[in-house]
Design an enzyme around this catalytic site. Structure first.
Site, PDB file in Angstrom:
ATOM      1  N   ARG A 179       0.842  -1.205   0.000  1.00 23.74           N
ATOM      2  CA  ARG A 179       0.000   0.000   0.000  1.00 23.74           C
ATOM      3  C   ARG A 179       0.874   1.250   0.000  1.00 23.74           C
ATOM      4  NH1 ARG A 179      -3.911  -0.722   4.954  1.00 23.74           N
ATOM      5  NH2 ARG A 179      -4.661   1.325   4.259  1.00 23.74           N
ATOM      6  N   CYS A 239      -1.152   6.107   8.821  1.00 27.07           N
ATOM      7  CA  CYS A 239      -1.543   4.769   8.336  1.00 27.07           C
ATOM      8  C   CYS A 239      -2.711   4.954   7.381  1.00 27.07           C
ATOM      9  CB  CYS A 239      -1.891   3.849   9.504  1.00 27.07           C
ATOM     10  SG  CYS A 239      -3.272   4.441  10.513  1.00 27.07           S
TER      11      CYS A 239
END
Length: 281
Positions: A179, A239
Site C-alpha cells: 500500500r 496509516c
C-alpha cells in the site's frame, strides 16, 4: 510518579482484574475489507467485565473521515458512560493484533488520561491461557470523566504538510509496503495510491510477534532503526485511517518515546485529496 507501562500481561490482568480501579475495554476493530462485525463478536465473547469501546462511535461524527478524534467534551461523556472516571486504570484489548486497542490507548493519552495500558496478545492470549469468557452486554454505572486534550500527540493535515521539507518532523507510515508504494489497493475506495513524500515505511505487523504479542524491545528498536528513523527526534505516525499508526506510537512508548504523534486523518484524508503531493517511490 512511576511511568505507566504501555503493556500488561495476562498474568498481570488475572491478578488485578478485580481491583476496584481497573476498567476493562474491548476495542476490537476491523478494516472494511475484513468483513467482520466487531460489536457482534464482542457480544458473542469477551473478557469478563469488559465493556465495548467502539472507535467508530467514540469519534467526531460530523467529520466525513472515519473515527476521527472527538472533542474532549464528547470523549468525556462517552467514556464516562462506559463506567470510567479519571482515577481508574484502563486496560484495553482487542482480537486483531492491537487493532484498535492501540488506538484506544492513544485516544486516552491524547485526552490526558495516562493510566491506560494494553493487554499484550489481546483476546487470543487470554483464551490461550485458559481464562474464562462472557457474552452479552455488561451493565456499568456511568461516572464522570473529564478529558484534557493533549495537542502535542495529534497531527492535522496542515501540520503534516508543514513537515514536507523533512527537517521539522519524521513521518512514519504503518501501512503494508504494498500500500505504501501503491502496488496494492487501499481497503477504502476513492483514494490515490502511494505515500506522503519523505515518509518512511514501518508496517505495524512487523512489530507484532507470531503469537499476537508485541515483539521484545530490542527487536522493536531494530525495526525503527531499519526504517531509517531516529526515535530521539520528533516523529508522526500515519496509516490508513489513524488506527494502526497508534501501534507505532505504542511500540515507541515501549522504547521510552512518549511523544510520538498520530496523524488522525492519515491516508483516508491525504490520499483522498488532490491538493497534497503523493509519491510511489
Amino acid at each position: 510518579m512511576d511511568r505507566t507501562p504501555a503493556l500488561v500481561s495476562v498474568d498481570w490482568l488475572i491478578r488485578h482484574r478485580h481491583d476496584p480501579d481497573v476498567r476493562l475495554l474491548d476495542a476490537s476493530f476491523y478494516l472494511p475489507n475484513q468483513n467482520r462485525d466487531a460489536r457482534a463478536e464482542y457480544l458473542q465473547r469477551h473478557l469478563p467485565g469488559a465493556v465495548f469501546f467502539d472507535v467508530d462511535e467514540i469519534a467526531d461524527r460530523s467529520s466525513e473521515l472515519p473515527h476521527m478524534l472527538p472533542s474532549p467534551e464528547q470523549f468525556g461523556q462517552q467514556v464516562g458512560s462506559l463506567g470510567i472516571d479519571n482515577a481508574d486504570r484502563v486496560v484495553v484489548y482487542d482480537a486483531d493484533r492491537f487493532l484498535a486497542s492501540a488506538r484506544a490507548w492513544w485516544m486516552f493519552r491524547a485526552m490526558g488520561h495516562h493510566e491506560v495500558m494494553v493487554l499484550d496478545g489481546g483476546l487470543s492470549a487470554w483464551t490461550a491461557a485458559g481464562q474464562p469468557l462472557d457474552s452479552g452486554e455488561v451493565a456499568v454505572e456511568p461516572r464522570r470523566f473529564v478529558a484534557r486534550y493533549q495537542p502535542e500527540l495529534v497531527r492535522s493535515l496542515e501540520q503534516v504538510r508543514a513537515t514536507l521539507d523533512g527537517r521539522r518532523e519524521q513521518i512514519l507510515d504503518a501501512r503494508s509496503a504494498g500500500r505504501f508504494y501503491g502496488r496494492d489497493p487501499e481497503p477504502r475506495a476513492g483514494l490515490r495510491a502511494g505515500h506522503i513524500p519523505g515518509s518512511a515505511n514501518l508496517p505495524f505487523g512487523d512489530l507484532v510477534d507470531t503469537d499476537g504479542r508485541m515483539k521484545p524491545n530490542d527487536q522493536l528498536a531494530m525495526s525503527f532503526d531499519g526504517a531509517g528513523v531516529d526515535l530521539r527526534l520528533p516523529m508522526t505516525a500515519t496509516c490508513g485511517s489513524g488506527v494502526s499508526a497508534a501501534v507505532l506510537a505504542l511500540a515507541a512508548y515501549q522504547l521510552g518515546k512518549d511523544d510520538l504523534a498520530v496523524y488522525d486523518g492519515s491516508w483516508t484524508e491525504w490520499g483522498g485529496r488532490e491538493d497534497v503531493p503523493v509519491v510511489t517511490e
